[in-house]
Each structure stands twice: as C-alpha cells, then as structure tokens.
Scaffold this motif. Structure first.
Motif, mmCIF file in Angstrom:
data_model
loop_
_atom_site.group_PDB
_atom_site.id
_atom_site.type_symbol
_atom_site.label_atom_id
_atom_site.label_comp_id
_atom_site.label_asym_id
_atom_site.label_seq_id
_atom_site.Cartn_x
_atom_site.Cartn_y
_atom_site.Cartn_z
ATOM 1 N N CYS A 188 -3.638 4.830 7.924
ATOM 2 C CA CYS A 188 -3.635 3.461 7.395
ATOM 3 C C CYS A 188 -2.947 2.502 8.370
ATOM 4 O O CYS A 188 -3.375 1.352 8.532
ATOM 5 C CB CYS A 188 -2.927 3.416 6.042
ATOM 6 S SG CYS A 188 -3.856 4.158 4.690
ATOM 7 N N ALA A 205 -8.662 2.577 1.441
ATOM 8 C CA ALA A 205 -7.508 1.697 1.244
ATOM 9 C C ALA A 205 -7.622 0.457 2.122
ATOM 10 O O ALA A 205 -7.343 -0.668 1.681
ATOM 11 C CB ALA A 205 -6.214 2.448 1.530
ATOM 12 N N LEU A 257 0.854 -1.192 0.000
ATOM 13 C CA LEU A 257 0.000 0.000 0.000
ATOM 14 C C LEU A 257 0.886 1.237 0.000
ATOM 15 O O LEU A 257 1.597 1.494 0.973
ATOM 16 C CB LEU A 257 -0.921 -0.024 1.221
ATOM 17 C CG LEU A 257 -1.745 1.236 1.508
ATOM 18 C CD1 LEU A 257 -2.627 1.610 0.326
ATOM 19 C CD2 LEU A 257 -2.588 1.036 2.776
#
Length: 458
Positions: free
Chosen positions: A132, A295, A117
């Motif tokens: 994240c 995400a 990512l």
C-alpha cells in the motif's frame, strides 16, 4: 482512563515522554508527535541506531528507566511490553501524570487525516502495508506510514508525510487496533493466534468484528471474502467490500506465472481496473497485492499508479529477504511465525527452481508453540530438511512446559540445535548448489543466515 482523553494531550507544546522509544512503532510515533508540535523525550533499555537517529533530530533519549525522567511531563506513552511495575510508569502514576498506550496515541493522530487506511489480519499485514505504501508513493499522495518492519523504499518502517492519508499496520494483539479510527479497514485473514491474550478463535473473531465496526459511515471495510473465519466474523454486517483470488468485489483474472513471478488483471465490479505484474513470488503475495490494490482504488488512486507501485515492490525486510549465498546455496530470511505464514512460505518455496528446501525454524513464544504444535509440525514436514532452534521467549516465561524437542518428535529427520553457532555449522556443512536455505521466525534467527553468508565469504 477513557481513551478519548488522550486527544486533550496530543497538541502543540505538550511534553510527552515515550517509554520504550526505540521500539519499531514507538520511534516513528515520536517523530510524528514531534511534527505535531509536542516536546518529546524518551527512554529505552539499550543504545541502538534508532536511538541515535532520534537524538539526531532533537529528541533526547535516556538509557534505562529512571523515575526522574518523567518529572515535568504532561503525559507518558508506553509500549505494550512496559508494565505498571516499570519505575517510570510508577512515578507517573504517583505524580498524577496520565499514562497512555502506544495504540491510543496512533489512534489520536489518525483522527487528523482524511484517509486512515488500517491493514489487519493474522498474517500478511507487513507485506500488504508495504505494498500500500508503494502504491501511495507511486501516486505521490505524500502519505504518513507505520509498518511493523523495514521497507527498503523508506529505509525504515515509517514515514512522516504531509498528505491527507495515513497507512498503518494494525495489530490485534492486546486489542491494540481497537484504539484506531480507520476510514478504510482491511481484514486479510483471521486465525487463532496470540492465545496468551485471546481465549480462542471465536474471541479473535470478536475482536476483528469490533475493529470493522470502528469504520464510520462513508468509510469502507475491505475483507477477504474467501477466508471463512473473516466472513464468520463479519456475518450480518452490511456495506462490506470483498476481495479474493477468484471471487469478490475485487479479484484476479488471467493469472499467469513467468519465471516464478505472477501477472494478472485486477477486476473491480466486472471491469479490469489494473494490469498487475509482481516482482515477488508466491500465491500469498498475489492475495496481498489484490488487497493492497483494492485499498488503493478505494482511496481513489488511479489503476496506473496502483500497477506501477506494485511493480516497484521488491519485498519488505524479513519477508523472503535474500541474504546472500554460501557454497552455491541461496540463503533467504523470513519472519513467518504462525503455521499459516509458514505454509505460505514453504508452498511458495516449492514452486521455485531449487533441488532442496532446507528450513531452519525458530518457534516464537511458548504459548503459540504449545497451542499450535500439531499445525507447526505438519507444515514443517513440507521442507526437505528441517532444523529447529530453541523457542524465542519474547515476552513470556515457559509456564506451559513446551520445547522445540516436542516439535522435532513429529517431523521426520528434524534436529534441534543447541546453539546458533551449531545451527550455522550444520547449515554450512550441508549447503550445496541448488539448495534454498531458509532462516525463519520472528525472533533473532536471522542472525544465523547472516553468519552463514559471512562464513561463506571468509
């Protein structure tokens, strides 16, 4: 030298020397490479807590750049700030030892993970990467992480995990992120920046398009559908998922504010995927959270873990970081060094319950200040009182003939401080209950806020 050649060297038993090992992304790289079974040594210009930490885990670090440090090494890895004239680089070249860039090493490491990512964008990268990380930690997927700042959850800017996911802040400067191998590439926004490297906005957009094109079939490009430059960069590209405040494959609905903090539903394909409450203020953080949540969902993380991770996030280091109080005024520090970031910060500050916003800004690099002088001037007018420090040179010399005085001319009432000591005095004398004092910039302006708070304690 072909980038792919580095994969021949990132393997157990190889002896890697890292030049500038104390840097923000070099130190975690050293730890990850050590975990991969490489024998790591390094050099840096000065002692630091980071250097001491590396030594404590068995990585020798030499202070100073000495040609003999590279003897017997299989490869050198350097930061972008280290040039060919560096004695260690020159010695390696003379002895046929391959020299690679930091980003190339991270790219090679990335290929070993099922999920890579990569969060990119002109601004918001550190905060979104940090969000994240919180989501991944809440989901207990044991990620490896590389952030360009300190995250209190980790106590540092990186983490070496054993899971299948790596999360990296991905910077466009010198096209570093084009050495990466993302399976999920996030583009938060695109603006004209780093104009000491890029020619213009179109050149920046071209670089981000190349970054998006790195994602393999089966991967995902997640882009800000409400950002005109991002959509221009990705024009004609298929299989792009979008996010935004009000529209996109992922967007917010039912956004409400309670005591300056946002709560909203994250909607995916018309259905509520998570109900999110943030503990950080500002509309820009809502946008960052939407990107981070999207995400996480793309990686298969449940909505409950996404919401829990974001609720636990209290901010990254130097991102509206509370430093303390002085004479009843609140002192915060922020890394904003681009007009877009500065505007997001001052917009957010205006929504908080303060009587005055006092901004002490340190411009970062001469080329950025010269290229964006009008934009900086316009945004800094939003503060009630603006003080300026001299420009933080970073990697540059003042070849473009610009100074903080040029900024001050366009900001009513603005003053340029001749020193940090004088700036601290100005802020201390001015401070009163109901004030929000911001120290802002990517250089060492944070030391002013720390000195100010300490003076209030004395």
């Amino acid at each position: 030298m072909a980038i792919d050649r580095i994969h021949e060297y990132i393997m157990p038993g190889k002896r890697a020397h890292l030049v500038g090992i104390g840097g923000v992304s070099m130190a975690p790289l050293a730890e990850v490479l050590q975990g991969e079974g490489l024998v790591i040594t390094g050099s840096d210009m000065k002692e630091s807590e980071t250097v001491e930490h590396l030594r404590s885990i068995g990585i020798p670090v030499v202070i100073g750049h000495l040609p003999e440090s590279v003897e017997g090494k299989d490869l050198l890895i350097r930061t972008a700030a280290v040039h060919d004239s560096n004695p260690e680089i020159a010695a390696a070249r003379a002895n046929g030892i391959p020299v690679f860039e930091r980003a190339q090493a991270w790219g090679s490491i990335m290929r070993r993970y099922e999920n890579a990512l990569c969060i990119s964008g002109t601004h918001g990268k550190t905060t979104t990467t940090s969000m994240c990380t919180h989501i991944a930690m809440a989901a207990r997927i044991d990620p490896t992480v590389m952030i360009g700042g300190t995250l209190p959850l980790l106590g540092t800017g990186h983490r070496v995990g054993k899971g299948k996911t790596i999360i990296l802040e991905s910077c466009e400067y010198c096209n570093s992120f084009l050495s990466f191998y993302p399976t999920v590439a996030v583009i938060l926004n695109i603006e004209a920046d780093h104009l000491d490297f890029f020619k213009d906005l179109e050149d920046v957009e071209h670089s981000f398009r190349a970054f998006a094109d790195l994602v393999p079939p089966g991967g995902t490009v997640l882009a800000n559908g409400e950002d005109e430059n991002t959509m221009q960069a990705l024009k004609g590209k298929g299989d792009v998922l979008t996010f935004g405040l009000e529209k996109g494959d992922f967007h917010a609905e039912n956004l409400v504010w309670k005591r300056g903090l946002p709560t909203f539903d994250l909607v995916r394909n018309g259905e509520v995927a998570a109900h999110i409450t943030l503990q950080v203020p500002g509309l820009h953080n809502v946008k960052n959270a939407i990107a981070a949540a999207a995400a996480g969902l793309i990686l298969g993380i449940p909505g409950e873990a996404v919401a829990r991770g974001l609720n636990d996030f209290r901010g990254a280091g130097r991102r509206f970081e509370f430093k303390g109080t002085v004479k009843g005024a609140s002192v915060y520090d922020d890394y904003a060094h681009h007009p877009g970031e500065l505007k997001a910060l001052l917009d957010m500050a205006s929504t908080l319950d303060y009587q005055r916003v006092i901004c002490a800004f340190q411009p970062h690099t001469y080329t950025r200040t010269k290229a964006l002088l009008n934009e900086f001037s316009q945004v800094l007018c939003q503060a009630d009182i603006t003080f300026l420090a001299e420009i933080f040179a970073a990697r540059e010399k003042n070849d473009v003939g610009v100074s903080s005085e040029d900024l001050a001319k366009n900001i009513p009432g603005a003053k340029v401080a001749p020193s940090f000591a004088e700036l601290t005095n100005w802020l201390y004398n001015l401070a009163q209950p109901g004030d929000l004092i911001l120290t802002v910039g990517a250089g060492n302006i944070y030391t002013v806020g720390e000195a100010l708070v300490k003076r209030g304690e004395d």
